[in-house]
Design a protein around this motif. Structure first.
Motif, PDB file in Angstrom:
ATOM      1  N   PHE A  77      30.754  -8.246 -33.243  1.00 27.19           N
ATOM      2  CA  PHE A  77      29.315  -7.942 -33.203  1.00 27.19           C
ATOM      3  C   PHE A  77      28.879  -7.076 -34.400  1.00 27.19           C
ATOM      4  CE2 PHE A  77      30.842  -8.643 -28.887  1.00 27.19           C
ATOM      5  CZ  PHE A  77      30.000  -9.635 -28.453  1.00 27.19           C
ATOM      6  N   HIS A  78      27.585  -6.934 -34.559  1.00 26.60           N
ATOM      7  CA  HIS A  78      27.007  -6.045 -35.572  1.00 26.60           C
ATOM      8  C   HIS A  78      25.621  -5.664 -35.074  1.00 26.60           C
ATOM      9  CE1 HIS A  78      25.353  -9.980 -36.660  1.00 26.60           C
ATOM     10  NE2 HIS A  78      24.307  -9.297 -37.124  1.00 26.60           N
ATOM     11  N   GLY A  79      25.057  -4.618 -35.658  1.00 25.64           N
ATOM     12  CA  GLY A  79      23.797  -4.098 -35.129  1.00 25.64           C
ATOM     13  C   GLY A  79      22.634  -4.225 -36.086  1.00 25.64           C
ATOM     14  N   HIS A  80      21.457  -4.119 -35.509  1.00 24.49           N
ATOM     15  CA  HIS A  80      20.222  -4.065 -36.297  1.00 24.49           C
ATOM     16  C   HIS A  80      19.309  -2.989 -35.723  1.00 24.49           C
ATOM     17  CE1 HIS A  80      20.821  -7.755 -38.631  1.00 24.49           C
ATOM     18  NE2 HIS A  80      21.305  -8.299 -37.522  1.00 24.49           N
ATOM     19  N   ASN A  81      18.493  -2.416 -36.621  1.00 23.45           N
ATOM     20  CA  ASN A  81      17.398  -1.543 -36.198  1.00 23.45           C
ATOM     21  C   ASN A  81      16.143  -2.404 -36.182  1.00 23.45           C
ATOM     22  OD1 ASN A  81      18.966   0.882 -36.153  1.00 23.45           O
ATOM     23  ND2 ASN A  81      18.920   0.822 -38.391  1.00 23.45           N
ATOM     24  N   LEU A 139      28.412 -13.880 -41.924  1.00 27.54           N
ATOM     25  CA  LEU A 139      28.667 -12.513 -41.449  1.00 27.54           C
ATOM     26  C   LEU A 139      28.118 -12.279 -40.045  1.00 27.54           C
ATOM     27  CD1 LEU A 139      27.797 -10.307 -44.562  1.00 27.54           C
ATOM     28  CD2 LEU A 139      30.065 -10.621 -43.532  1.00 27.54           C
ATOM     29  N   CYS A 140      27.062 -12.960 -39.699  1.00 28.02           N
ATOM     30  CA  CYS A 140      26.437 -12.764 -38.381  1.00 28.02           C
ATOM     31  C   CYS A 140      27.293 -13.314 -37.249  1.00 28.02           C
ATOM     32  CB  CYS A 140      25.053 -13.405 -38.357  1.00 28.02           C
ATOM     33  SG  CYS A 140      23.888 -12.528 -39.408  1.00 28.02           S
ATOM     34  N   ASN A 141      28.359 -14.057 -37.613  1.00 25.99           N
ATOM     35  CA  ASN A 141      29.280 -14.617 -36.614  1.00 25.99           C
ATOM     36  C   ASN A 141      30.441 -13.662 -36.307  1.00 25.99           C
ATOM     37  OD1 ASN A 141      30.620 -16.626 -34.993  1.00 25.99           O
ATOM     38  ND2 ASN A 141      31.871 -17.138 -36.764  1.00 25.99           N
ATOM     39  N   ALA A 171      22.896  -4.699 -30.708  1.00 26.68           N
ATOM     40  CA  ALA A 171      23.989  -5.439 -31.340  1.00 26.68           C
ATOM     41  C   ALA A 171      23.910  -6.902 -30.930  1.00 26.68           C
ATOM     42  CB  ALA A 171      25.321  -4.849 -30.913  1.00 26.68           C
ATOM     43  N   HIS A 172      24.387  -7.764 -31.824  1.00 26.27           N
ATOM     44  CA  HIS A 172      24.452  -9.176 -31.456  1.00 26.27           C
ATOM     45  C   HIS A 172      25.511  -9.891 -32.272  1.00 26.27           C
ATOM     46  CE1 HIS A 172      21.347 -10.941 -34.588  1.00 26.27           C
ATOM     47  NE2 HIS A 172      22.274 -10.210 -35.161  1.00 26.27           N
ATOM     48  N   ARG A 173      25.737 -11.119 -31.869  1.00 31.75           N
ATOM     49  CA  ARG A 173      26.588 -12.040 -32.615  1.00 31.75           C
ATOM     50  C   ARG A 173      25.915 -13.398 -32.551  1.00 31.75           C
ATOM     51  NH1 ARG A 173      32.402 -14.808 -30.938  1.00 31.75           N
ATOM     52  NH2 ARG A 173      32.804 -15.674 -33.005  1.00 31.75           N
TER      53      ARG A 173
HETATM   54 NI    NI Z   1      22.419  -9.975 -37.203  1.00 31.84          NI
END
Ligand code: NI
Length: 135
Positions: free
Chosen positions: A39-43, A33-35, A14-16
């Motif tokens: 947080f949000h996640g990526h594979n 959206l990335c802000n 996860a990151h922001r």
């Molecule tokens: Ni992202």
């Protein structure tokens, strides 16, 4: 004759994306959206490439078992299922974009890879977005 060998790895994180020197409006404008403050996640998919001469004794540039262990010890164990901003000290002071994650992965692996081998990191944040370091 040099050969490039490649090993794939995977981690979820996860990151922001947020620059603490900017106000909320500027962060929203740049990162959208990335802000998201929650947080949000990526594979993430990682390709670690090692370039070097083929050892005449083994026929290898690097033993893939050794490369696999290096990636697990130096990268995936540090990033998998982590909140990059909050749990990985390298991202306390730099924004965890794919670019910066690739540089951090490079530096971690470079520290333990024999000096005679070249290294390249390819990091996929999504199927369509990926970065390579060194460029
Ligand atoms: Ni992202």
């Amino acid at each position: 004759m040099k050969v490039k060998v490649n090993r794939k790895a995977h981690f979820n994180a996860a990151h922001r994306l947020f620059n603490p020197n900017w106000d909320d409006a500027k962060n929203q404008e740049i990162f959208g959206l990335c802000n998201n403050p929650y947080f949000h996640g990526h594979n993430y998919n990682l390709v670690v490439s090692v370039i070097g001469e083929v050892d005449p004794d083994t026929g290898y540039v690097i033993d893939m078992k050794i490369l696999k262990d290096i990636i697990e010890n130096e990268v995936t164990s540090k990033l998998d299922h982590k909140n990059l901003n909050m749990e990985v000290k390298e991202f306390a002071t730099q924004i965890p974009t794919a670019e910066n994650i690739a540089i951090v992965c490079y530096n971690w692996i470079r520290e333990v890879l024999p000096e005679n081998l070249e290294l390249k990191i390819t990091l996929f944040e999504t199927e369509r977005n990926w970065v390579e370091y060194p460029a």
